[in-house]
Design a protein around this motif. Structure first.
Motif, mmCIF file in Angstrom:
data_model
loop_
_atom_site.group_PDB
_atom_site.id
_atom_site.type_symbol
_atom_site.label_atom_id
_atom_site.label_comp_id
_atom_site.label_asym_id
_atom_site.label_seq_id
_atom_site.Cartn_x
_atom_site.Cartn_y
_atom_site.Cartn_z
ATOM 1 N N HIS A 298 0.828 -1.208 0.000
ATOM 2 C CA HIS A 298 0.000 0.000 0.000
ATOM 3 C C HIS A 298 0.860 1.254 0.000
ATOM 4 C CE1 HIS A 298 -3.212 2.819 1.275
ATOM 5 N NE2 HIS A 298 -2.253 3.325 2.029
ATOM 6 N N ASN A 299 1.863 1.306 0.869
ATOM 7 C CA ASN A 299 2.703 2.498 0.960
ATOM 8 C C ASN A 299 3.481 2.732 -0.335
ATOM 9 O OD1 ASN A 299 1.808 2.911 3.557
ATOM 10 N ND2 ASN A 299 3.707 2.322 4.553
ATOM 11 N N PHE A 300 4.121 1.684 -0.859
ATOM 12 C CA PHE A 300 4.856 1.811 -2.115
ATOM 13 C C PHE A 300 3.957 2.366 -3.217
ATOM 14 C CE2 PHE A 300 7.704 -1.960 -0.798
ATOM 15 C CZ PHE A 300 8.762 -1.142 -0.470
ATOM 16 N N THR A 301 2.817 1.730 -3.372
ATOM 17 C CA THR A 301 1.914 2.060 -4.473
ATOM 18 C C THR A 301 1.338 3.458 -4.327
ATOM 19 O OG1 THR A 301 1.383 -0.302 -4.676
ATOM 20 C CG2 THR A 301 -0.138 1.260 -5.694
ATOM 21 N N THR A 302 0.911 3.805 -3.117
ATOM 22 C CA THR A 302 0.311 5.116 -2.870
ATOM 23 C C THR A 302 1.313 6.236 -3.086
ATOM 24 O OG1 THR A 302 -1.228 4.146 -1.266
ATOM 25 C CG2 THR A 302 -0.875 6.521 -1.128
ATOM 26 N N ILE A 303 2.518 6.073 -2.565
ATOM 27 C CA ILE A 303 3.543 7.109 -2.690
ATOM 28 C C ILE A 303 3.945 7.295 -4.148
ATOM 29 C CG2 ILE A 303 5.938 7.704 -2.131
ATOM 30 C CD1 ILE A 303 5.453 6.220 0.578
ATOM 31 N N ALA A 304 4.214 6.194 -4.842
ATOM 32 C CA ALA A 304 4.650 6.298 -6.235
ATOM 33 C C ALA A 304 3.610 7.009 -7.088
ATOM 34 C CB ALA A 304 4.940 4.903 -6.796
ATOM 35 N N ARG A 305 2.365 6.619 -6.972
ATOM 36 C CA ARG A 305 1.319 7.209 -7.815
ATOM 37 C C ARG A 305 1.080 8.679 -7.485
ATOM 38 N NH1 ARG A 305 -1.998 3.750 -10.596
ATOM 39 N NH2 ARG A 305 -3.877 4.960 -10.150
ATOM 40 N N ALA A 306 1.163 9.047 -6.205
ATOM 41 C CA ALA A 306 0.889 10.435 -5.815
ATOM 42 C C ALA A 306 2.028 11.377 -6.190
ATOM 43 C CB ALA A 306 0.631 10.511 -4.315
ATOM 44 N N LEU A 307 3.262 10.869 -6.258
ATOM 45 C CA LEU A 307 4.413 11.727 -6.552
ATOM 46 C C LEU A 307 4.836 11.674 -8.017
ATOM 47 C CD1 LEU A 307 6.673 11.273 -3.385
ATOM 48 C CD2 LEU A 307 5.047 13.115 -3.905
ATOM 49 N N GLY A 308 3.986 11.123 -8.860
ATOM 50 C CA GLY A 308 4.254 11.162 -10.293
ATOM 51 C C GLY A 308 4.950 9.943 -10.846
ATOM 52 N N GLY A 309 5.068 8.886 -10.060
ATOM 53 C CA GLY A 309 5.667 7.655 -10.541
ATOM 54 C C GLY A 309 4.623 6.725 -11.134
ATOM 55 N N GLU A 310 5.057 5.513 -11.433
ATOM 56 C CA GLU A 310 4.176 4.533 -12.052
ATOM 57 C C GLU A 310 4.065 3.298 -11.166
ATOM 58 O OE1 GLU A 310 5.645 3.665 -15.916
ATOM 59 O OE2 GLU A 310 5.403 5.726 -16.652
ATOM 60 N N ALA A 311 2.830 2.928 -10.864
ATOM 61 C CA ALA A 311 2.559 1.722 -10.078
ATOM 62 C C ALA A 311 1.141 1.278 -10.393
ATOM 63 C CB ALA A 311 2.713 1.987 -8.585
ATOM 64 N N PRO A 312 0.892 -0.020 -10.424
ATOM 65 C CA PRO A 312 -0.478 -0.498 -10.674
ATOM 66 C C PRO A 312 -1.421 -0.045 -9.571
ATOM 67 C CG PRO A 312 0.959 -2.308 -10.006
ATOM 68 C CD PRO A 312 1.843 -1.129 -10.228
ATOM 69 N N ALA A 313 -2.628 0.317 -9.938
ATOM 70 C CA ALA A 313 -3.572 0.893 -8.982
ATOM 71 C C ALA A 313 -3.839 -0.027 -7.801
ATOM 72 C CB ALA A 313 -4.882 1.242 -9.686
ATOM 73 N N ARG A 314 -3.823 -1.328 -8.028
ATOM 74 C CA ARG A 314 -4.116 -2.272 -6.948
ATOM 75 C C ARG A 314 -2.871 -2.975 -6.425
ATOM 76 N NH1 ARG A 314 -9.399 -3.108 -5.941
ATOM 77 N NH2 ARG A 314 -9.019 -5.176 -5.071
ATOM 78 N N GLY A 315 -1.707 -2.385 -6.711
ATOM 79 C CA GLY A 315 -0.500 -2.821 -6.078
ATOM 80 C C GLY A 315 0.203 -4.006 -6.719
ATOM 81 N N MET A 316 1.205 -4.492 -6.024
ATOM 82 C CA MET A 316 2.091 -5.542 -6.517
ATOM 83 C C MET A 316 1.358 -6.818 -6.893
ATOM 84 S SD MET A 316 5.136 -7.347 -4.299
ATOM 85 C CE MET A 316 5.980 -8.824 -4.885
#
Length: 323
Positions: A298-316
């Motif tokens: 959750h933390n990885f995915t939320t941080i990456a998406r909010a700061l302009g990175g790329e991560a799948p919406a529902r995580g790893m």
């Protein structure tokens, strides 16, 4: 010096406090009871212990362990457990006397974060006798610290040593994959936006592992006070670097974080609330976010998406309820 911290640094070098042989009472039980102070420790105890133990956690969802004060009932649960697992390094500062009392009475007490070499840990400017306690934010360090759990359980139930060793190896393999996911999605954040702003200083290990800068309103303990000068300094950084988001935490009130958003807005910079991160507690028991793996996913995915990175919406693993 915190008595538990002092005890934890003596002994076997594994963060084990006063480990004793199995008692007659524990031998007669199908599942000895292992009580952990916080869920980040408790989830690893559950995975490593498997069906050989009954794993329980004292401090529940959304509760700040820095401020937690055990009741008589909590103390009774601790003293009745067959083995206690705590984080250490003053995370459970208000429980120190109870943990020391349990150890002095011959109760096996394992200080998980204190099993790691001090050279690998961040300093704690407020308490020279302790390190930054938020070690679980780095899955590489946390996988190493998990060895103290396997060692403690083995001392308690020697005939299950092979089971605990196998479970530890499997856990470490899963955490290695989690770390690889985190490194990939954190690496996708644009260089200028690699500033992680949170409510309190719980993400130092996380940021050091994944190459982010970190800034926070409060210090390592939420007992420290947020002040106006600190908020204004962070607002200046947000505006100057055009950081798109800041983050609240599930176990800390979000008032000061929202003050950052308002302050940046008053200076013409739109800053969003990027999401609520798990810092000192995990998600609801029984959910994916209520596991250590789900917490960090959750933390990885939320941080990456909010700061302009790329991560799948529902995580790893595609299991996040929201990101």
């Amino acid at each position: 010096m915190n008595r538990c911290s002092a005890i934890g640094r003596r002994g076997l070098g594994l963060g084990l406090l006063a480990l004793t042989p199995i008692t007659a009472r524990a031998q007669n039980r199908a599942q000895p009871r292992a009580l952990s102070t916080v869920a980040m420790v408790g989830d690893l105890v559950r995975e490593i212990g498997g069906g050989s133990i009954r794993a329980e956690t004292l401090i529940g969802e959304g509760v700040d362990p820095h401020l937690f004060r055990p009741t008589r009932a909590d103390t009774a649960r601790l003293l009745a457990a067959d083995i206690i697992f705590a984080n250490g390094h003053r995370l459970e500062g208000r429980m120190g006397d109870v943990l020391a009392r349990a150890a002095a009475n011959g109760k096996p007490v394992v200080m998980v974060a204190e099993s790691l070499p001090r050279a690998s840990l961040r300093a704690n400017p407020e308490y020279p006798d302790a390190a930054d306690p938020h070690v679980w934010m780095d899955p590489v360090l946390w996988a190493e610290a998990a060895g103290s759990i396997a060692a403690g359980l083995t001392r308690l139930i020697p005939d299950q040593a092979n089971v605990f060793a196998a479970n530890l190896a499997a856990l470490r393999s899963r955490l290695a994959a989690l770390h690889e996911y985190g490194a990939r999605v954190m690496g996708s954040i644009p260089p200028r936006q690699r500033l992680l702003v949170t409510a309190h200083d719980a993400f130092g290990y996380f940021s050091a592992r994944y190459g982010l800068e970190v800034d926070s309103i409060q210090g390592l303990s939420t007992e420290s006070e947020a002040n106006l000068a600190r908020i204004e300094a962070i607002v200046r950084s947000l505006v100057e670097r055009r950081i798109p988001a800041v983050f609240a935490e599930t176990s800390v009130p979000d008032r000061a974080v929202r003050a950052l958003i308002e302050g940046a807005g008053a200076r013409g910079q739109r800053v969003a609330l990027g999401g609520t991160l798990f810092s000192d507690s995990m998600g609801k028991p029984g959910t994916y976010e209520g596991t250590y793996h789900g917490m960090l996913d959750h933390n990885f995915t939320t941080i990456a998406r909010a700061l302009g990175g790329e991560a799948p919406a529902r995580g790893m693993l595609g299991r996040l309820s929201a990101a």
